[in-house]
Design an enzyme around this catalytic site. Sequence first.
Site, PDB file in Angstrom:
ATOM      1  N   LEU A  14       0.833  -1.199   0.000  1.00  0.00           N
ATOM      2  CA  LEU A  14       0.000   0.000   0.000  1.00  0.00           C
ATOM      3  C   LEU A  14       0.870   1.252   0.000  1.00  0.00           C
ATOM      4  O   LEU A  14       0.604   2.207  -0.725  1.00  0.00           O
ATOM      5  CB  LEU A  14      -0.925  -0.022   1.214  1.00  0.00           C
TER       6      LEU A  14
ATOM      7  N   THR B 247       2.421   1.607  -3.417  1.00  0.00           N
ATOM      8  CA  THR B 247       1.423   2.042  -4.395  1.00  0.00           C
ATOM      9  C   THR B 247       1.096   3.520  -4.220  1.00  0.00           C
ATOM     10  O   THR B 247       0.889   4.237  -5.200  1.00  0.00           O
ATOM     11  CB  THR B 247       0.140   1.199  -4.252  1.00  0.00           C
ATOM     12  N   ASP B 248       1.079   4.004  -2.989  1.00  0.00           N
ATOM     13  CA  ASP B 248       0.810   5.420  -2.737  1.00  0.00           C
ATOM     14  C   ASP B 248       1.975   6.321  -3.138  1.00  0.00           C
ATOM     15  O   ASP B 248       1.796   7.537  -3.245  1.00  0.00           O
ATOM     16  CB  ASP B 248       0.495   5.651  -1.260  1.00  0.00           C
ATOM     17  N   ALA B 249       3.141   5.754  -3.340  1.00  0.00           N
ATOM     18  CA  ALA B 249       4.295   6.571  -3.722  1.00  0.00           C
ATOM     19  C   ALA B 249       4.124   7.160  -5.126  1.00  0.00           C
ATOM     20  O   ALA B 249       4.633   8.254  -5.402  1.00  0.00           O
ATOM     21  CB  ALA B 249       5.572   5.750  -3.653  1.00  0.00           C
TER      22      ALA B 249
END
Length: 84
Positions: free
Chosen positions: A56, A59-61
């Site tokens: 997560l 992916t948020d990066a």
Amino acid sequence: MESVVAFSALAAGIMIGLGALGAGVGIGILGSKFLEGAARQPELVPMLQARMFLMLGLTDAVPIIAIAFAALLMFANPFLGQVG
């Protein structure tokens, strides 16, 4: 020069929008697969949860990097110096 600013604003909006869309879809798939794995093997939930939070964060990066590039285009546009 106005067209460079306009296209930079358009590019910044597209970067932020597509980054957020991709991250949203990816996090949705990640969450659904985590719930499927937790339902199939409840004893593996702690390990799956740790790996889910790691993925997560990765992916948020992507949208965070897109926001940084968009801010670069909006506030310190490197293309304005080439117009002239």
